[in-house]
Write a protein that holds these residues in place. Sequence first.
Motif, PDB file in Angstrom:
ATOM      1  N   LEU A   1     -14.552 -14.650  17.096  1.00  0.00           N
ATOM      2  CA  LEU A   1     -13.936 -13.970  15.884  1.00  0.00           C
ATOM      3  C   LEU A   1     -12.652 -13.681  15.928  1.00  0.00           C
ATOM      4  O   LEU A   1     -11.699 -13.639  15.276  1.00  0.00           O
ATOM      5  N   ASP A   2     -12.346 -12.782  17.092  1.00  0.00           N
ATOM      6  CA  ASP A   2     -10.841 -12.496  16.982  1.00  0.00           C
ATOM      7  C   ASP A   2      -9.774 -13.193  17.668  1.00  0.00           C
ATOM      8  O   ASP A   2      -8.688 -13.577  17.464  1.00  0.00           O
ATOM      9  N   SER A   3     -10.581 -14.169  18.774  1.00  0.00           N
ATOM     10  CA  SER A   3      -9.646 -15.834  18.604  1.00  0.00           C
ATOM     11  C   SER A   3      -9.546 -16.388  17.182  1.00  0.00           C
ATOM     12  O   SER A   3      -8.239 -16.684  17.172  1.00  0.00           O
ATOM     13  N   VAL A   4     -10.086 -16.444  16.788  1.00  0.00           N
ATOM     14  CA  VAL A   4      -9.625 -17.078  15.779  1.00  0.00           C
ATOM     15  C   VAL A   4      -8.525 -16.405  14.740  1.00  0.00           C
ATOM     16  O   VAL A   4      -7.903 -16.662  14.320  1.00  0.00           O
ATOM     17  N   LEU A   5      -8.979 -15.146  14.637  1.00  0.00           N
ATOM     18  CA  LEU A   5      -8.203 -14.191  13.718  1.00  0.00           C
ATOM     19  C   LEU A   5      -6.671 -14.398  14.435  1.00  0.00           C
ATOM     20  O   LEU A   5      -5.306 -14.406  13.796  1.00  0.00           O
ATOM     21  N   LEU A   6      -6.411 -14.191  15.705  1.00  0.00           N
ATOM     22  CA  LEU A   6      -4.877 -14.468  16.424  1.00  0.00           C
ATOM     23  C   LEU A   6      -4.734 -15.515  15.719  1.00  0.00           C
ATOM     24  O   LEU A   6      -2.984 -14.866  15.562  1.00  0.00           O
ATOM     25  N   ASN A   7      -5.232 -16.346  15.957  1.00  0.00           N
ATOM     26  CA  ASN A   7      -4.874 -18.232  15.394  1.00  0.00           C
ATOM     27  C   ASN A   7      -4.223 -17.931  14.430  1.00  0.00           C
ATOM     28  O   ASN A   7      -3.519 -18.429  14.177  1.00  0.00           O
ATOM     29  N   VAL A   8      -5.171 -17.284  13.139  1.00  0.00           N
ATOM     30  CA  VAL A   8      -4.680 -17.535  12.005  1.00  0.00           C
ATOM     31  C   VAL A   8      -2.971 -16.613  11.698  1.00  0.00           C
ATOM     32  O   VAL A   8      -2.065 -17.287  11.579  1.00  0.00           O
TER      33      VAL A   8
ATOM     34  N   TYR B   1      -0.501 -18.344  14.342  1.00  0.00           N
ATOM     35  CA  TYR B   1       0.279 -19.918  13.030  1.00  0.00           C
ATOM     36  C   TYR B   1       0.800 -19.449  12.157  1.00  0.00           C
ATOM     37  O   TYR B   1       0.965 -20.428  11.085  1.00  0.00           O
ATOM     38  N   ARG B   2       0.487 -18.225  11.899  1.00  0.00           N
ATOM     39  CA  ARG B   2       1.197 -17.741  10.334  1.00  0.00           C
ATOM     40  C   ARG B   2       0.225 -18.632   9.389  1.00  0.00           C
ATOM     41  O   ARG B   2       0.831 -19.362   8.315  1.00  0.00           O
ATOM     42  N   ARG B   3      -0.834 -19.149   9.612  1.00  0.00           N
ATOM     43  CA  ARG B   3      -1.515 -20.179   8.763  1.00  0.00           C
ATOM     44  C   ARG B   3      -2.156 -19.495   7.478  1.00  0.00           C
ATOM     45  O   ARG B   3      -2.483 -19.939   6.317  1.00  0.00           O
ATOM     46  N   HIS B   4      -2.346 -18.218   6.773  1.00  0.00           N
ATOM     47  CA  HIS B   4      -2.412 -17.446   5.752  1.00  0.00           C
ATOM     48  C   HIS B   4      -1.578 -16.359   6.143  1.00  0.00           C
ATOM     49  O   HIS B   4      -1.595 -15.500   7.382  1.00  0.00           O
ATOM     50  N   PRO B   5      -0.692 -15.657   4.868  1.00  0.00           N
ATOM     51  CA  PRO B   5      -0.257 -14.443   4.772  1.00  0.00           C
ATOM     52  C   PRO B   5      -0.898 -13.217   5.489  1.00  0.00           C
ATOM     53  O   PRO B   5      -1.677 -13.191   4.524  1.00  0.00           O
ATOM     54  N   ALA B   6      -1.073 -12.504   6.518  1.00  0.00           N
ATOM     55  CA  ALA B   6      -1.763 -11.533   7.229  1.00  0.00           C
ATOM     56  C   ALA B   6      -1.370 -10.189   6.072  1.00  0.00           C
ATOM     57  O   ALA B   6      -3.385  -9.625   6.605  1.00  0.00           O
ATOM     58  N   ASP B   7      -0.545  -9.987   5.360  1.00  0.00           N
ATOM     59  CA  ASP B   7      -1.344  -8.762   4.534  1.00  0.00           C
ATOM     60  C   ASP B   7      -2.434  -9.358   3.373  1.00  0.00           C
ATOM     61  O   ASP B   7      -3.021  -8.427   3.273  1.00  0.00           O
TER      62      ASP B   7
ATOM     63  N   VAL C   1      -4.605 -11.311   3.870  1.00  0.00           N
ATOM     64  CA  VAL C   1      -6.162 -10.932   4.585  1.00  0.00           C
ATOM     65  C   VAL C   1      -6.287  -9.830   5.625  1.00  0.00           C
ATOM     66  O   VAL C   1      -7.883  -9.712   4.045  1.00  0.00           O
ATOM     67  N   PHE C   2      -6.100  -8.854   5.235  1.00  0.00           N
ATOM     68  CA  PHE C   2      -5.991  -7.562   5.266  1.00  0.00           C
ATOM     69  C   PHE C   2      -6.464  -6.607   3.939  1.00  0.00           C
ATOM     70  O   PHE C   2      -7.657  -6.019   3.966  1.00  0.00           O
ATOM     71  N   THR C   3      -5.850  -7.163   2.632  1.00  0.00           N
ATOM     72  CA  THR C   3      -6.807  -6.659   1.310  1.00  0.00           C
ATOM     73  C   THR C   3      -7.690  -7.262   1.563  1.00  0.00           C
ATOM     74  O   THR C   3      -8.343  -6.963   0.402  1.00  0.00           O
TER      75      THR C   3
ATOM     76  N   MET D   1     -17.047 -12.360   7.251  1.00  0.00           N
ATOM     77  CA  MET D   1     -15.588 -13.447   7.317  1.00  0.00           C
ATOM     78  C   MET D   1     -16.067 -13.838   5.738  1.00  0.00           C
ATOM     79  O   MET D   1     -14.807 -15.367   5.661  1.00  0.00           O
ATOM     80  N   SER D   2     -16.650 -14.459   4.819  1.00  0.00           N
ATOM     81  CA  SER D   2     -17.044 -14.899   3.873  1.00  0.00           C
ATOM     82  C   SER D   2     -15.664 -14.843   3.031  1.00  0.00           C
ATOM     83  O   SER D   2     -15.325 -15.151   1.962  1.00  0.00           O
ATOM     84  N   THR D   3     -15.281 -12.948   2.569  1.00  0.00           N
ATOM     85  CA  THR D   3     -14.042 -12.987   2.399  1.00  0.00           C
ATOM     86  C   THR D   3     -12.888 -12.977   2.136  1.00  0.00           C
ATOM     87  O   THR D   3     -12.279 -12.861   1.903  1.00  0.00           O
ATOM     88  N   VAL D   4     -12.175 -13.781   3.989  1.00  0.00           N
ATOM     89  CA  VAL D   4     -10.994 -13.767   3.921  1.00  0.00           C
ATOM     90  C   VAL D   4     -10.640 -15.688   3.489  1.00  0.00           C
ATOM     91  O   VAL D   4     -12.173 -16.366   3.068  1.00  0.00           O
ATOM     92  N   PRO D   5      -9.751 -15.950   2.933  1.00  0.00           N
ATOM     93  CA  PRO D   5      -9.448 -17.232   2.597  1.00  0.00           C
ATOM     94  C   PRO D   5     -10.159 -18.003   3.845  1.00  0.00           C
ATOM     95  O   PRO D   5      -9.733 -18.566   4.961  1.00  0.00           O
TER      96      PRO D   5
END
Length: 386
Positions: free
Chosen positions: A315-322, A325-331, A333-335, A363-367
């Motif tokens: 799970l850590d690696s997945v979030l780091l990957n996002v 590689y800027r797959r979705h705006p981080a702000d 994701v945390f919101t 994890m179902s609540t993230v894009p």
Amino acid sequence: MKKYDFIIAGGGMAGLSLAYYLSQSPLRDRSILILDKETKQRNDRTWCFWEQQTGPFEPILFRKWNTVEFFGTTYEGLLDIGDYQYKMLRGIDFYEFMKNHLAQFPTIEFRQVTINRVKDTPQGGFVIANDEPYIASYVFDSTFALNLKRPENHNLLQHFKGWVIQTEKPCFDVNRPCMMDFRVEQHGDCRFLYVLPFDERTALVEYTIFNDRLLADAEYDTALIDYISRFLDTGNYTIQETEFGIIPMSDEPTQERAGRRVVRIGTSGGYTKPSTGYTFQRTQRYLHEIVQNLVAIGKPRRRKPWLRRVFKKYLDSVLLNVLQYRRHPADDVFTRLYQYNPPGQIFRFLDEDTTFTEDLKIMSTVPLGPFTVAALDVLRKKVLRI
């Protein structure tokens, strides 16, 4: 050459915490040598963390709060953190407490030296410092530098600059710290401010970035000046203190047991959570467990369920990957994480205390689209690595 029971290579937060837990255990009469190149006489950092119970450093906490503010993309306001408290500990208070406490034990020695090498041998753990050898039954090393250059891993940095400011106007609510404020230009990264009030006219205002490169010093200053002018009604203000720090955010594999007689601790041992940079509470938890096992079985082991550990690291690696590689705006994701989940549950998730089912629910609540792409990319990288 004197042989110590324990040598602690590195007298920072991890090393001093380990010495503290040893001094609170039946091993308090063992010989302990702490080696560090600094004397820790300045306030070089601030640790903020959440906790449900009274912790070992409660008497030296600088501030603690029962609620926090959050400003995201589609949600803002106070977070209900339940029975958690958000706590602030200043580096200088921690160092002074440790020095005074550990000075009570005549078997604990300090040496101000530069550590050249740490080595595992059949005779014990060796440390070469200032070209002099030291040996112990066990060496606990927090100085080992992780390799953050391997392209098959995700390697980001959490870097931050903070000012303690004193303001002309009484503009801070001492009961409302801001834990994350994303109302700043993101520049494709994850960038936020946090504001920790000391009183109505004094607060720590810190600018934090998750990406793969440091800024020029003036860029941090510009961001702090802009935030203060836009969101804080300070009037004139003066800067009382400045702090700057860098924390690796990497899924580089770590090796806590570097040998039979060498144990890596702190960031060197993988105690920093890769996807967030959180270190303080994980370090306390892991070191306490190591000392408990030293007392019980004479070996510095930690119980690490394999499947649970692998899944959390994934799970850590997945979030780091996002993020990388800027797959979705981080702000955003945390919101979403704080908007659609109880904040206390997110705290438990970040502390790795949640179950597999709870992890999936969060994890179902993230894009889902960007995170699915990231999850598949992480699997691809792991297969290629094998």
